[in-house]
Design a protein around this motif. Structure first.
Motif, PDB file in Angstrom:
ATOM      1  N   ALA A   1       0.841  -1.196   0.000  1.00 14.92           N
ATOM      2  CA  ALA A   1       0.000   0.000   0.000  1.00 14.92           C
ATOM      3  C   ALA A   1       0.878   1.249   0.000  1.00 14.92           C
ATOM      4  CB  ALA A   1      -0.918  -0.007   1.213  1.00 14.92           C
ATOM      5  N   LYS A   2       0.493   2.246  -0.805  1.00 11.98           N
ATOM      6  CA  LYS A   2       1.252   3.489  -0.916  1.00 11.98           C
ATOM      7  C   LYS A   2       0.319   4.695  -0.763  1.00 11.98           C
ATOM      8  CE  LYS A   2       5.304   1.665  -1.936  1.00 11.98           C
ATOM      9  NZ  LYS A   2       6.487   1.857  -1.055  1.00 11.98           N
ATOM     10  N   ARG A   3       0.922   5.864  -0.433  1.00 15.00           N
ATOM     11  CA  ARG A   3       0.204   7.127  -0.438  1.00 15.00           C
ATOM     12  C   ARG A   3       0.780   8.028  -1.530  1.00 15.00           C
ATOM     13  NH1 ARG A   3       0.241   9.999   5.142  1.00 15.00           N
ATOM     14  NH2 ARG A   3       2.418   9.331   5.170  1.00 15.00           N
ATOM     15  N   LEU A   4      -0.020   8.990  -1.954  1.00 15.54           N
ATOM     16  CA  LEU A   4       0.410   9.980  -2.943  1.00 15.54           C
ATOM     17  C   LEU A   4       0.472  11.336  -2.247  1.00 15.54           C
ATOM     18  CD1 LEU A   4      -1.683   8.968  -6.087  1.00 15.54           C
ATOM     19  CD2 LEU A   4       0.727   8.509  -5.643  1.00 15.54           C
ATOM     20  N   GLN A   5       1.682  11.862  -2.092  1.00 16.51           N
ATOM     21  CA  GLN A   5       1.908  13.124  -1.397  1.00 16.51           C
ATOM     22  C   GLN A   5       1.961  14.270  -2.406  1.00 16.51           C
ATOM     23  OE1 GLN A   5       5.751  13.343   0.428  1.00 16.51           O
ATOM     24  NE2 GLN A   5       5.185  14.993   1.837  1.00 16.51           N
ATOM     25  N   SER A   6       1.252  15.344  -2.103  1.00 14.63           N
ATOM     26  CA  SER A   6       1.263  16.521  -2.975  1.00 14.63           C
ATOM     27  C   SER A   6       2.630  17.195  -2.940  1.00 14.63           C
ATOM     28  CB  SER A   6       0.182  17.505  -2.539  1.00 14.63           C
ATOM     29  OG  SER A   6       0.354  18.751  -3.183  1.00 14.63           O
ATOM     30  N   TYR A   7       3.100  17.669  -4.095  1.00 17.52           N
ATOM     31  CA  TYR A   7       4.391  18.343  -4.190  1.00 17.52           C
ATOM     32  C   TYR A   7       4.339  19.747  -3.602  1.00 17.52           C
ATOM     33  CZ  TYR A   7       8.344  20.732  -6.441  1.00 17.52           C
ATOM     34  OH  TYR A   7       9.469  21.474  -6.686  1.00 17.52           O
TER      35      TYR A   7
ATOM     36  N   ALA B   1       0.342  18.983 -10.382  1.00  8.62           N
ATOM     37  CA  ALA B   1       0.326  17.669 -11.036  1.00  8.62           C
ATOM     38  C   ALA B   1       1.513  16.800 -10.642  1.00  8.62           C
ATOM     39  CB  ALA B   1       0.283  17.854 -12.551  1.00  8.62           C
ATOM     40  N   THR B   2       2.213  17.154  -9.603  1.00 13.74           N
ATOM     41  CA  THR B   2       3.398  16.404  -9.184  1.00 13.74           C
ATOM     42  C   THR B   2       3.161  15.794  -7.808  1.00 13.74           C
ATOM     43  OG1 THR B   2       4.819  17.826 -10.504  1.00 13.74           O
ATOM     44  CG2 THR B   2       5.873  16.571  -8.737  1.00 13.74           C
ATOM     45  N   PHE B   3       3.530  14.501  -7.673  1.00  9.68           N
ATOM     46  CA  PHE B   3       3.268  13.757  -6.442  1.00  9.68           C
ATOM     47  C   PHE B   3       4.444  12.865  -6.107  1.00  9.68           C
ATOM     48  CE2 PHE B   3      -1.228  14.828  -6.326  1.00  9.68           C
ATOM     49  CZ  PHE B   3      -1.522  15.075  -7.665  1.00  9.68           C
ATOM     50  N   ARG B   4       4.572  12.525  -4.854  1.00 12.12           N
ATOM     51  CA  ARG B   4       5.549  11.521  -4.423  1.00 12.12           C
ATOM     52  C   ARG B   4       4.793  10.255  -4.001  1.00 12.12           C
ATOM     53  NH1 ARG B   4       8.715  13.770  -0.079  1.00 12.12           N
ATOM     54  NH2 ARG B   4      10.510  14.108  -1.458  1.00 12.12           N
ATOM     55  N   VAL B   5       5.226   9.124  -4.555  1.00  8.77           N
ATOM     56  CA  VAL B   5       4.686   7.834  -4.125  1.00  8.77           C
ATOM     57  C   VAL B   5       5.457   7.417  -2.884  1.00  8.77           C
ATOM     58  CG1 VAL B   5       4.298   5.421  -4.763  1.00  8.77           C
ATOM     59  CG2 VAL B   5       4.102   7.226  -6.505  1.00  8.77           C
ATOM     60  N   THR B   6       4.757   7.340  -1.759  1.00  5.96           N
ATOM     61  CA  THR B   6       5.437   7.124  -0.500  1.00  5.96           C
ATOM     62  C   THR B   6       4.650   6.141   0.369  1.00  5.96           C
ATOM     63  OG1 THR B   6       6.388   8.253   1.424  1.00  5.96           O
ATOM     64  CG2 THR B   6       4.288   9.094   0.622  1.00  5.96           C
ATOM     65  N   ASN B   7       5.250   5.703   1.457  1.00  2.91           N
ATOM     66  CA  ASN B   7       4.569   4.754   2.350  1.00  2.91           C
ATOM     67  C   ASN B   7       3.547   5.473   3.227  1.00  2.91           C
ATOM     68  OD1 ASN B   7       6.046   2.548   1.437  1.00  2.91           O
ATOM     69  ND2 ASN B   7       7.738   3.014   2.820  1.00  2.91           N
TER      70      ASN B   7
ATOM     71  N   ASP C   1      -5.974  15.922   1.271  1.00  2.00           N
ATOM     72  CA  ASP C   1      -6.260  16.392   2.619  1.00  2.00           C
ATOM     73  C   ASP C   1      -4.993  16.339   3.460  1.00  2.00           C
ATOM     74  OD1 ASP C   1      -8.857  17.206   2.464  1.00  2.00           O
ATOM     75  OD2 ASP C   1      -9.726  15.345   3.237  1.00  2.00           O
ATOM     76  N   GLN C   2      -5.040  17.037   4.578  1.00  2.00           N
ATOM     77  CA  GLN C   2      -3.868  17.159   5.430  1.00  2.00           C
ATOM     78  C   GLN C   2      -3.658  15.924   6.300  1.00  2.00           C
ATOM     79  OE1 GLN C   2      -5.065  20.982   7.202  1.00  2.00           O
ATOM     80  NE2 GLN C   2      -3.121  21.831   6.477  1.00  2.00           N
ATOM     81  N   ASN C   3      -2.393  15.481   6.357  1.00  2.00           N
ATOM     82  CA  ASN C   3      -1.924  14.501   7.336  1.00  2.00           C
ATOM     83  C   ASN C   3      -2.815  13.267   7.429  1.00  2.00           C
ATOM     84  OD1 ASN C   3       0.189  16.295   8.013  1.00  2.00           O
ATOM     85  ND2 ASN C   3      -1.222  17.423   9.344  1.00  2.00           N
ATOM     86  N   ILE C   4      -3.185  12.724   6.269  1.00  2.00           N
ATOM     87  CA  ILE C   4      -4.024  11.525   6.213  1.00  2.00           C
ATOM     88  C   ILE C   4      -3.120  10.294   6.165  1.00  2.00           C
ATOM     89  CG2 ILE C   4      -5.755  10.273   4.895  1.00  2.00           C
ATOM     90  CD1 ILE C   4      -6.821  12.759   6.178  1.00  2.00           C
ATOM     91  N   THR C   5      -3.303   9.388   7.117  1.00  2.00           N
ATOM     92  CA  THR C   5      -2.465   8.181   7.162  1.00  2.00           C
ATOM     93  C   THR C   5      -3.272   6.896   7.067  1.00  2.00           C
ATOM     94  OG1 THR C   5      -2.561   8.144   9.582  1.00  2.00           O
ATOM     95  CG2 THR C   5      -0.713   9.328   8.572  1.00  2.00           C
ATOM     96  N   GLY C   6      -4.597   6.975   7.182  1.00  2.00           N
ATOM     97  CA  GLY C   6      -5.431   5.773   7.213  1.00  2.00           C
ATOM     98  C   GLY C   6      -5.673   5.185   5.831  1.00  2.00           C
ATOM     99  N   PRO C   7      -6.499   4.130   5.768  1.00  2.00           N
ATOM    100  CA  PRO C   7      -6.709   3.409   4.505  1.00  2.00           C
ATOM    101  C   PRO C   7      -7.392   4.232   3.427  1.00  2.00           C
ATOM    102  CG  PRO C   7      -8.185   2.607   6.241  1.00  2.00           C
ATOM    103  CD  PRO C   7      -7.187   3.492   6.899  1.00  2.00           C
ATOM    104  N   ASP C   8      -8.106   5.304   3.778  1.00  2.00           N
ATOM    105  CA  ASP C   8      -8.703   6.158   2.746  1.00  2.00           C
ATOM    106  C   ASP C   8      -7.639   6.798   1.859  1.00  2.00           C
ATOM    107  OD1 ASP C   8     -11.553   7.540   4.594  1.00  2.00           O
ATOM    108  OD2 ASP C   8     -11.168   5.562   3.759  1.00  2.00           O
ATOM    109  N   ALA C   9      -6.426   6.907   2.354  1.00  2.00           N
ATOM    110  CA  ALA C   9      -5.334   7.520   1.592  1.00  2.00           C
ATOM    111  C   ALA C   9      -4.321   6.496   1.106  1.00  2.00           C
ATOM    112  CB  ALA C   9      -4.634   8.581   2.440  1.00  2.00           C
ATOM    113  N   GLN C  10      -4.695   5.220   1.129  1.00  2.00           N
ATOM    114  CA  GLN C  10      -3.760   4.164   0.714  1.00  2.00           C
ATOM    115  C   GLN C  10      -4.272   3.485  -0.548  1.00  2.00           C
ATOM    116  OE1 GLN C  10      -3.572   1.755   4.259  1.00  2.00           O
ATOM    117  NE2 GLN C  10      -1.826   2.891   5.059  1.00  2.00           N
TER     118      GLN C  10
END
Length: 476
Positions: free
Chosen positions: A344-350, A470-476, A367-376
């Motif tokens: 599972a990964k998250r997409l962080q806004s640049y 349009a730029t994102f980081r694929v992160t844990n 959204d800000q500081n989302i770590t749960g499954p809605d953001a995975q």
């Protein structure tokens, strides 16, 4: 009074919209929670292909291999190869078994030896959770059959009349020196000891039968409680109201152009959300593995249909003679947690680095500081093309980020080509920073995923602000 009426009207309208939105969302959420299907199979000849593989599907027609395409179990006993597995669940759902043919073609035996002097044993594993499996053991099923030469293609079905399992398989018991496979059965409660084998299915004359699988019908469907499909020169259908009772020939699938010279290894699957069944058939003569035929009445040969091209997808690995289990939610959670090969990964806004892509009410935003499954999300191989990605929700299996009218929603895969194209993207170097990523639309290549007013959309990118959005980081 007019102001009061306007205010009351606004309140009533808001209430109506709230209830309407709940009415629309609730079925989708229920559907999203529906667990999927698990297929156990082997892939082909050779030591690596003749082991145990798993695949998962959310709809019963589109399959993804688990465990990174590697086998989940390998036999260390007998011939050290296993084929034709059956996945058996106890009536209480507290125990599971895998039973499989002890056979390794091209890695210890050839077909001539396997037919005339093969293993009389089956390979068995046991589990209490579908994830942790015991060491395998050998179960001798054909040793007590006079002149029995092998034991192939085992299956097992719970028999409520005897409160145990009917275990059945094919054995070559020659007639006048000429090979003849027929189906034998024995009863067992633990797959460690069995009753004396008895003949279960024998075709007249020299006709052989090797593969057969039984499915139980719900009340009101067809005229028989059980239907079995067998590979015996045709794909023959038979019906009965008792597993060990008399079976009636219902016909075959030659009417849709499928015979036993083309397909084998029939494997049943009941669709969870409707009275429809898939009968998967192994296209062994052309080397293509499984394909489904579908029906709303398994006991009526004239109702079977070959699905249209592109309406199903078997995944990267060839899938051969196996077994399908309709999963419970708990089973699916355990299996995917253990065997899913995509983290599972998250997409962080640049340009808003405290914000992440997430879904809420099946809409998609940052959204800000989302770590749960809605953001995975799991970045799966693209539904529409190679070298692409699709974003599957972690907490709504089978739901993907999809653009519609250039807006993004979380939508369940309906299996159509349009859905696949709308949910597929090319991961490219970040438009604002090449160390990050941007995602170009598969079917609108002049547009990229971006956020605008914190909502996700699909836009042409022409400005510095757009490139940042349009730029994102694929992160844990």
């Amino acid at each position: 009074m007019s102001a009061l009426r306007a205010r009351l009207s606004a309140i009533l309208l808001a209430a109506c919209l709230l209830f309407t939105s709940q009415a629309l969302i609730t079925p989708d959420r229920a559907a999203a929670a529906d667990p999927g299907y698990l297929m156990l199979h082997f892939t082909g000849e050779g030591a690596a292909g003749q082991q145990m593989y798993l695949a998962h599907s959310t709809d019963g027609l589109h399959w993804n291999g688990l465990n990174g395409g590697a086998p989940i179990l390998g036999s260390t006993i007998g011939t050290k190869g296993v084929r034709d597995p059956a996945l058996v669940r106890s009536p209480g759902g507290d125990k599971y078994w895998i039973i499989a043919t002890d056979l390794c073609i091209s890695c210890g035996q050839n077909w001539e030896a396997a037919v005339n002097n093969g293993s009389r044993d089956l390979v068995v594993w046991e589990s209490t959770d579908l994830v942790t499996w015991s060491q395998p053991w050998l179960l001798n099923v054909a040793g007590a059959i006079p002149d029995g030469r092998n034991a192939w293609a085992p299956e097992a079905v719970w028999n409520p009349e005897t409160n145990d399992y009917v275990l059945y398989w094919a054995t070559n018991k020659p007639v006048n020196g000429v090979k003849k496979h027929r189906i034998f059965y024995a009863r067992t409660s633990d797959f460690r000891s069995i009753t004396t084998p008895q003949t279960y299915i024998e075709r007249p004359g020299p006709q052989e039968i090797i593969d057969t699988q039984i499915v139980e019908m719900p009340a009101g469907v067809g005229s028989h409680r059980y239907v079995r499909a067998s590979g015996d020169g045709q794909i023959t259908l038979e019906g009965s109201n008792s597993i060990l009772g008399t079976w009636t020939n219902l016909g075959d699938l030659s009417g849709i152009g499928l015979t036993g010279s083309q397909v084998e290894g029939p494997m049943w699957m009941k669709f969870r959300d409707r009275n429809e069944w898939a009968l998967y058939l192994d296209q062994y003569s052309s080397g293509r593995g499984y394909m489904p035929v579908t029906t709303t009445s398994p006991s009526a040969p004239g109702t079977y249909q070959v699905p249209a091209s592109g309406s199903y997808h078997m995944g990267a690995l060839k899938k051969r003679h196996g077994s399908i289990l309709n999963l419970t939610a708990a089973e699916e959670s355990r299996v995917l947690a253990r065997w899913s090969d995509i983290p599972a990964k998250r997409l962080q806004s640049y340009n808003f680095q405290d914000r992440y892509v997430r879904h809420v009410g099946f809409d998609v935003r940052i959204d800000q500081n989302i770590t749960g499954p809605d953001a995975q999300f799991r970045l799966r191989p693209g539904l529409a093309g190679t070298g692409t990605v699709s974003f599957e929700s972690v907490n709504y299996r089978g739901y993907f980020l999809r653009h519609t009218g250039y807006d993004f929603q979380l939508v369940r895969d309906d299996g159509t080509a349009q859905f696949a194209a709308d949910a597929t993207f090319r991961q490219v170097a970040g438009l604002a920073d090449a160390a990050w990523s941007s995602f170009q639309s598969y079917n609108h290549p002049d547009r990229h995923i971006r956020h605008y007013a914190y909502q996700l959309c699909l836009d042409p990118i022409t400005t510095a602000t757009g490139r940042g959005d349009a730029t994102f980081r694929v992160t844990n």
